[in-house]
Design a protein around this motif. Structure first.
Motif, PDB file in Angstrom:
ATOM      1  N   ASP A   1      -5.561 -10.546  -5.033  1.00 26.60           N
ATOM      2  CA  ASP A   1      -4.946  -9.982  -6.235  1.00 26.60           C
ATOM      3  C   ASP A   1      -5.911 -10.072  -7.414  1.00 26.60           C
ATOM      4  O   ASP A   1      -7.039 -10.545  -7.272  1.00 26.60           O
ATOM      5  CB  ASP A   1      -3.600 -10.648  -6.527  1.00 26.60           C
ATOM      6  CG  ASP A   1      -3.705 -12.104  -6.960  1.00 26.60           C
ATOM      7  OD1 ASP A   1      -4.822 -12.591  -7.225  1.00 26.60           O
ATOM      8  OD2 ASP A   1      -2.652 -12.756  -7.053  1.00 26.60           O
TER       9      ASP A   1
ATOM     10  N   THR B   1      -3.918 -12.961  -0.884  1.00 24.90           N
ATOM     11  CA  THR B   1      -2.505 -12.727  -0.607  1.00 24.90           C
ATOM     12  C   THR B   1      -2.258 -12.373   0.849  1.00 24.90           C
ATOM     13  O   THR B   1      -1.201 -12.659   1.377  1.00 24.90           O
ATOM     14  CB  THR B   1      -1.949 -11.603  -1.509  1.00 24.90           C
ATOM     15  OG1 THR B   1      -2.730 -10.430  -1.312  1.00 24.90           O
ATOM     16  CG2 THR B   1      -1.997 -12.004  -2.976  1.00 24.90           C
TER      17      THR B   1
ATOM     18  N   VAL C   1       5.356  -4.126   1.064  1.00 21.70           N
ATOM     19  CA  VAL C   1       4.488  -3.988  -0.094  1.00 21.70           C
ATOM     20  C   VAL C   1       5.372  -3.725  -1.300  1.00 21.70           C
ATOM     21  O   VAL C   1       6.350  -2.986  -1.214  1.00 21.70           O
ATOM     22  CB  VAL C   1       3.489  -2.822   0.093  1.00 21.70           C
ATOM     23  CG1 VAL C   1       2.622  -2.635  -1.127  1.00 21.70           C
ATOM     24  CG2 VAL C   1       2.637  -3.065   1.326  1.00 21.70           C
ATOM     25  N   THR C   2       5.021  -4.346  -2.409  1.00 20.33           N
ATOM     26  CA  THR C   2       5.803  -4.148  -3.622  1.00 20.33           C
ATOM     27  C   THR C   2       5.860  -2.667  -3.965  1.00 20.33           C
ATOM     28  O   THR C   2       4.866  -1.962  -3.888  1.00 20.33           O
ATOM     29  CB  THR C   2       5.163  -4.932  -4.789  1.00 20.33           C
ATOM     30  OG1 THR C   2       5.013  -6.285  -4.396  1.00 20.33           O
ATOM     31  CG2 THR C   2       6.007  -4.855  -6.024  1.00 20.33           C
TER      32      THR C   2
ATOM     33  N   ALA D   1       6.332   0.832  -6.171  1.00 21.35           N
ATOM     34  CA  ALA D   1       5.723   1.314  -7.408  1.00 21.35           C
ATOM     35  C   ALA D   1       6.503   0.769  -8.597  1.00 21.35           C
ATOM     36  O   ALA D   1       7.718   0.603  -8.532  1.00 21.35           O
ATOM     37  CB  ALA D   1       5.722   2.835  -7.422  1.00 21.35           C
ATOM     38  N   CYS D   2       5.785   0.458  -9.649  1.00 23.44           N
ATOM     39  CA  CYS D   2       6.440  -0.093 -10.830  1.00 23.44           C
ATOM     40  C   CYS D   2       5.907   0.586 -12.090  1.00 23.44           C
ATOM     41  O   CYS D   2       4.814   1.151 -12.079  1.00 23.44           O
ATOM     42  CB  CYS D   2       6.242  -1.595 -10.896  1.00 23.44           C
ATOM     43  SG  CYS D   2       4.547  -2.092 -11.151  1.00 23.44           S
TER      44      CYS D   2
ATOM     45  N   PRO E   1       1.941   3.276  -7.860  1.00 21.74           N
ATOM     46  CA  PRO E   1       2.116   2.420  -6.686  1.00 21.74           C
ATOM     47  C   PRO E   1       1.022   1.351  -6.608  1.00 21.74           C
ATOM     48  O   PRO E   1      -0.024   1.472  -7.239  1.00 21.74           O
ATOM     49  CB  PRO E   1       1.977   3.402  -5.522  1.00 21.74           C
ATOM     50  CG  PRO E   1       1.034   4.431  -6.057  1.00 21.74           C
ATOM     51  CD  PRO E   1       1.364   4.566  -7.518  1.00 21.74           C
ATOM     52  N   TYR E   2       1.274   0.324  -5.838  1.00 20.63           N
ATOM     53  CA  TYR E   2       0.241  -0.657  -5.523  1.00 20.63           C
ATOM     54  C   TYR E   2      -0.665  -0.059  -4.459  1.00 20.63           C
ATOM     55  O   TYR E   2      -0.197   0.630  -3.557  1.00 20.63           O
ATOM     56  CB  TYR E   2       0.854  -1.957  -5.008  1.00 20.63           C
ATOM     57  CG  TYR E   2       1.468  -2.788  -6.099  1.00 20.63           C
ATOM     58  CD1 TYR E   2       0.730  -3.772  -6.727  1.00 20.63           C
ATOM     59  CD2 TYR E   2       2.771  -2.567  -6.515  1.00 20.63           C
ATOM     60  CE1 TYR E   2       1.280  -4.534  -7.738  1.00 20.63           C
ATOM     61  CE2 TYR E   2       3.328  -3.321  -7.528  1.00 20.63           C
ATOM     62  CZ  TYR E   2       2.582  -4.301  -8.131  1.00 20.63           C
ATOM     63  OH  TYR E   2       3.126  -5.053  -9.134  1.00 20.63           O
TER      64      TYR E   2
ATOM     65  N   TYR F   1      -2.370   4.606   0.466  1.00 21.33           N
ATOM     66  CA  TYR F   1      -2.371   3.201   0.057  1.00 21.33           C
ATOM     67  C   TYR F   1      -3.787   2.664  -0.204  1.00 21.33           C
ATOM     68  O   TYR F   1      -3.946   1.515  -0.591  1.00 21.33           O
ATOM     69  CB  TYR F   1      -1.680   2.335   1.120  1.00 21.33           C
ATOM     70  CG  TYR F   1      -2.300   2.459   2.494  1.00 21.33           C
ATOM     71  CD1 TYR F   1      -3.433   1.744   2.826  1.00 21.33           C
ATOM     72  CD2 TYR F   1      -1.748   3.301   3.449  1.00 21.33           C
ATOM     73  CE1 TYR F   1      -4.016   1.869   4.077  1.00 21.33           C
ATOM     74  CE2 TYR F   1      -2.311   3.425   4.695  1.00 21.33           C
ATOM     75  CZ  TYR F   1      -3.444   2.705   4.998  1.00 21.33           C
ATOM     76  OH  TYR F   1      -4.025   2.832   6.233  1.00 21.33           O
TER      77      TYR F   1
END
Length: 111
Positions: free
Chosen positions: A5, A11, A43-44, A46-47, A58-59, A72
């Protein structure tokens, strides 16, 4: 193979390949690569990056030119082509993100 990260924390880690392979080949066969490709890895989602502009991103995983471009995986524009200013800036900023991974492995090696 490892995912790091922004704070240089590992991670996800997948250790070992029995023979010499390219980074992209190792990634494709790793649990991390297969999990991302087959969408069974949690996977987390999108934020919002900027709530004022309602910008949701997205991540992604950051790689070098050896990796395939996927939904991705971010990779730089190839150096073999003619790059305009925007593409050069993108490549520079992406390489700065990749440096975090290199620093994390350097810190791990130093322990």
């Amino acid at each position: 193979m490892a995912v790091v990260d922004a704070n240089m924390r590992f991670t996800l880690v997948d250790i070992g390949t029995p023979r010499r392979n390219s980074d992209s080949g190792v990634f494709r066969r790793s649990i991390i690569g297969m999990g991302l490709e087959n969408q069974f890895m949690k996977v987390t989602r999108a934020c919002p990056l900027d709530k004022d502009r309602n910008l949701i991103l997205p991540y992604v995983v950051v790689g070098d030119e050896a990796f395939a471009l996927t939904n991705y995986m971010m990779r730089p524009y190839p150096r073999s082509g003619i790059l305009n200013r925007r593409k050069k800036i993108f490549n520079y900023r992406l390489s700065r993100a990749r440096r975090i991974v290199e620093l994390a492995f350097g810190a791990l090696r130093g322990r």
